[in-house]
Design a protein around this motif. Sequence first.
Motif, PDB file in Angstrom:
ATOM      1  N   THR A  95      27.610   3.024  65.931  1.00  0.00           N
ATOM      2  CA  THR A  95      28.963   3.547  65.816  1.00  0.00           C
ATOM      3  C   THR A  95      29.323   3.728  64.338  1.00  0.00           C
ATOM      4  OG1 THR A  95      30.033   1.353  65.764  1.00  0.00           O
ATOM      5  CG2 THR A  95      29.685   2.367  67.926  1.00  0.00           C
ATOM      6  N   THR A  96      30.312   4.554  64.103  1.00  0.00           N
ATOM      7  CA  THR A  96      30.934   4.686  62.789  1.00  0.00           C
ATOM      8  C   THR A  96      32.291   5.337  62.986  1.00  0.00           C
ATOM      9  OG1 THR A  96      30.586   5.396  60.485  1.00  0.00           O
ATOM     10  CG2 THR A  96      29.980   6.972  62.218  1.00  0.00           C
ATOM     11  N   THR A  97      33.197   5.102  62.058  1.00  0.00           N
ATOM     12  CA  THR A  97      34.534   5.686  62.189  1.00  0.00           C
ATOM     13  C   THR A  97      35.090   6.066  60.828  1.00  0.00           C
ATOM     14  OG1 THR A  97      36.658   5.414  63.331  1.00  0.00           O
ATOM     15  CG2 THR A  97      35.901   3.540  62.060  1.00  0.00           C
ATOM     16  N   ALA A  98      35.786   7.211  60.781  1.00  0.00           N
ATOM     17  CA  ALA A  98      36.465   7.678  59.563  1.00  0.00           C
ATOM     18  C   ALA A  98      35.535   7.662  58.364  1.00  0.00           C
ATOM     19  CB  ALA A  98      37.704   6.821  59.299  1.00  0.00           C
ATOM     20  N   PHE A  99      34.322   8.157  58.550  1.00  0.00           N
ATOM     21  CA  PHE A  99      33.298   8.024  57.513  1.00  0.00           C
ATOM     22  C   PHE A  99      32.527   9.311  57.230  1.00  0.00           C
ATOM     23  CE2 PHE A  99      28.704   6.706  56.829  1.00  0.00           C
ATOM     24  CZ  PHE A  99      28.826   6.533  55.450  1.00  0.00           C
ATOM     25  N   LEU A 100      32.155  10.053  58.250  1.00  0.00           N
ATOM     26  CA  LEU A 100      31.170  11.119  58.077  1.00  0.00           C
ATOM     27  C   LEU A 100      31.672  12.264  57.208  1.00  0.00           C
ATOM     28  CD1 LEU A 100      29.496  11.290  61.605  1.00  0.00           C
ATOM     29  CD2 LEU A 100      28.779  10.024  59.566  1.00  0.00           C
ATOM     30  N   ASP A 101      32.994  12.475  57.114  1.00  0.00           N
ATOM     31  CA  ASP A 101      33.498  13.533  56.235  1.00  0.00           C
ATOM     32  C   ASP A 101      33.265  13.211  54.760  1.00  0.00           C
ATOM     33  OD1 ASP A 101      36.350  12.067  55.564  1.00  0.00           O
ATOM     34  OD2 ASP A 101      35.818  11.901  57.678  1.00  0.00           O
ATOM     35  N   LEU A 102      32.867  11.982  54.446  1.00  0.00           N
ATOM     36  CA  LEU A 102      32.608  11.579  53.064  1.00  0.00           C
ATOM     37  C   LEU A 102      31.170  11.839  52.624  1.00  0.00           C
ATOM     38  CD1 LEU A 102      34.389   8.090  53.094  1.00  0.00           C
ATOM     39  CD2 LEU A 102      35.373  10.313  52.502  1.00  0.00           C
ATOM     40  N   VAL A 103      30.273  12.137  53.562  1.00  0.00           N
ATOM     41  CA  VAL A 103      28.846  12.199  53.233  1.00  0.00           C
ATOM     42  C   VAL A 103      28.383  13.646  53.081  1.00  0.00           C
ATOM     43  CG1 VAL A 103      28.524  10.060  54.517  1.00  0.00           C
ATOM     44  CG2 VAL A 103      27.952  12.242  55.614  1.00  0.00           C
ATOM     45  N   SER A 104      27.162  13.801  52.599  1.00  0.00           N
ATOM     46  CA  SER A 104      26.578  15.122  52.362  1.00  0.00           C
ATOM     47  C   SER A 104      25.710  15.558  53.537  1.00  0.00           C
ATOM     48  CB  SER A 104      25.716  15.091  51.102  1.00  0.00           C
ATOM     49  OG  SER A 104      24.612  14.219  51.291  1.00  0.00           O
ATOM     50  N   ALA A 105      25.340  16.834  53.540  1.00  0.00           N
ATOM     51  CA  ALA A 105      24.427  17.352  54.565  1.00  0.00           C
ATOM     52  C   ALA A 105      23.077  16.647  54.486  1.00  0.00           C
ATOM     53  CB  ALA A 105      24.262  18.861  54.396  1.00  0.00           C
TER      54      ALA A 105
ATOM     55  N   ALA B 242      27.583  15.989  47.554  1.00  0.00           N
ATOM     56  CA  ALA B 242      28.737  16.839  47.883  1.00  0.00           C
ATOM     57  C   ALA B 242      29.186  16.588  49.320  1.00  0.00           C
ATOM     58  CB  ALA B 242      28.382  18.303  47.697  1.00  0.00           C
ATOM     59  N   SER B 243      30.433  16.138  49.487  1.00  0.00           N
ATOM     60  CA  SER B 243      30.928  15.763  50.811  1.00  0.00           C
ATOM     61  C   SER B 243      31.092  16.975  51.711  1.00  0.00           C
ATOM     62  CB  SER B 243      32.275  15.038  50.687  1.00  0.00           C
ATOM     63  OG  SER B 243      32.158  13.887  49.899  1.00  0.00           O
ATOM     64  N   LEU B 244      30.810  16.777  52.985  1.00  0.00           N
ATOM     65  CA  LEU B 244      30.962  17.849  53.966  1.00  0.00           C
ATOM     66  C   LEU B 244      32.408  18.064  54.377  1.00  0.00           C
ATOM     67  CD1 LEU B 244      27.864  17.064  56.157  1.00  0.00           C
ATOM     68  CD2 LEU B 244      28.288  19.244  55.025  1.00  0.00           C
ATOM     69  N   GLY B 245      33.226  17.030  54.291  1.00  0.00           N
ATOM     70  CA  GLY B 245      34.620  17.174  54.692  1.00  0.00           C
ATOM     71  C   GLY B 245      34.737  17.643  56.129  1.00  0.00           C
ATOM     72  N   SER B 246      35.514  18.700  56.339  1.00  0.00           N
ATOM     73  CA  SER B 246      35.790  19.179  57.700  1.00  0.00           C
ATOM     74  C   SER B 246      34.564  19.740  58.396  1.00  0.00           C
ATOM     75  CB  SER B 246      36.884  20.250  57.656  1.00  0.00           C
ATOM     76  OG  SER B 246      36.486  21.339  56.841  1.00  0.00           O
ATOM     77  N   ALA B 247      33.482  20.003  57.662  1.00  0.00           N
ATOM     78  CA  ALA B 247      32.251  20.536  58.273  1.00  0.00           C
ATOM     79  C   ALA B 247      31.358  19.441  58.824  1.00  0.00           C
ATOM     80  CB  ALA B 247      31.483  21.375  57.254  1.00  0.00           C
ATOM     81  N   ALA B 248      31.708  18.170  58.646  1.00  0.00           N
ATOM     82  CA  ALA B 248      30.795  17.079  58.982  1.00  0.00           C
ATOM     83  C   ALA B 248      30.456  17.016  60.467  1.00  0.00           C
ATOM     84  CB  ALA B 248      31.390  15.751  58.521  1.00  0.00           C
ATOM     85  N   THR B 249      31.458  17.079  61.327  1.00  0.00           N
ATOM     86  CA  THR B 249      31.184  16.943  62.759  1.00  0.00           C
ATOM     87  C   THR B 249      30.318  18.081  63.288  1.00  0.00           C
ATOM     88  OG1 THR B 249      33.164  15.611  63.158  1.00  0.00           O
ATOM     89  CG2 THR B 249      32.224  16.772  65.054  1.00  0.00           C
ATOM     90  N   PRO B 250      30.640  19.369  63.040  1.00  0.00           N
ATOM     91  CA  PRO B 250      29.732  20.419  63.517  1.00  0.00           C
ATOM     92  C   PRO B 250      28.351  20.341  62.890  1.00  0.00           C
ATOM     93  CG  PRO B 250      31.536  21.340  62.209  1.00  0.00           C
ATOM     94  CD  PRO B 250      31.888  19.933  62.478  1.00  0.00           C
ATOM     95  N   CYS B 251      28.265  19.899  61.642  1.00  0.00           N
ATOM     96  CA  CYS B 251      26.970  19.771  60.982  1.00  0.00           C
ATOM     97  C   CYS B 251      26.113  18.721  61.688  1.00  0.00           C
ATOM     98  CB  CYS B 251      27.168  19.401  59.513  1.00  0.00           C
ATOM     99  SG  CYS B 251      25.646  19.263  58.557  1.00  0.00           S
TER     100      CYS B 251
END
Length: 291
Positions: free
Chosen positions: A135-145, A200-209
């Motif tokens: 699990t993870t929460t409120a995190f993936l928008d901070l990471v890179s592709a 470089a953070s993915l931001g709003s693209a994180a979930t679809p990525c």
Amino acid sequence: MSGFDANWLHQREPFDLAARSGTLAAQFCAAVASSANGPLRIIDLAAGAGANFRALAPLLHGDQDWLLVDHDPVLLDAQQAQIARWATDQGWSCHALEGGLSVDTGSARWRVRGHLLDLAQSLEQLELAGFDGVTTTAFLDLVSAAWLDRLGALLAHARRPLLATLTVDGQRDWLPRLPADKFIHDAFLRHQSGDKGFGASLGSAATPCLADRLTAHGYLVRTARSDWHIGADQRDMLLKMVEESLAVACATEPTASPLFAKWSDERTAQIASRQLLLTVGHLDLLALPPA
């Protein structure tokens, strides 16, 4: 990295709880329970102060063993204090054990341990195959592709389900609207794409990525909205969001600071008169490994 302090995590937790997708959480719990042998073993990445444990442990039922991973020792200490307080509030017994806590609900026992680790540098040190779910929460928008590629490869190798909740999707709807909202929002999106320690953070693209990467590994991926809806009576949270938006906008576009300050003054007046509403967009993602 986390970039969050314990006070902010405590303030946002009720909004997170209200926003989480109950459907995806239930499906994750069912997937984890179907593969477990003994206590359910869950690893939580960028665990902060333990909000995922508090949200999901009561849904999972039965005995559980949680490993809460974060790079911030202050947040690891906060995990212990907040989980102990929460368990006591629920009427459950809680006592310290080596490396963590044990929560006894009367019908189940949950072991919770913190683990200090820099996920940016040392993600591959985690043996995900030793757990039933991730699990993870409120995190993936901070990471890179590139970091998501690493996570996807580890998950595919371990063939474990993932529940990633409350990833920012870039939506912020202020009501009533103001002409400066667009400039505030553009600054927010530019800030999101900065380096938060993972490239470089993915931001709003994180979930679809991540959905694309895990689908390519054969996972079944589902997403659901998990938006915050902040009402006019929730003034402390609205003030926090206005203050954050102002700070981010001024740091991103300093020459426009007077415009942003005027926007903040108008929004603060609306909060005082209970005229402001805010929706903050998030997405939950469930990924189930191929059978």
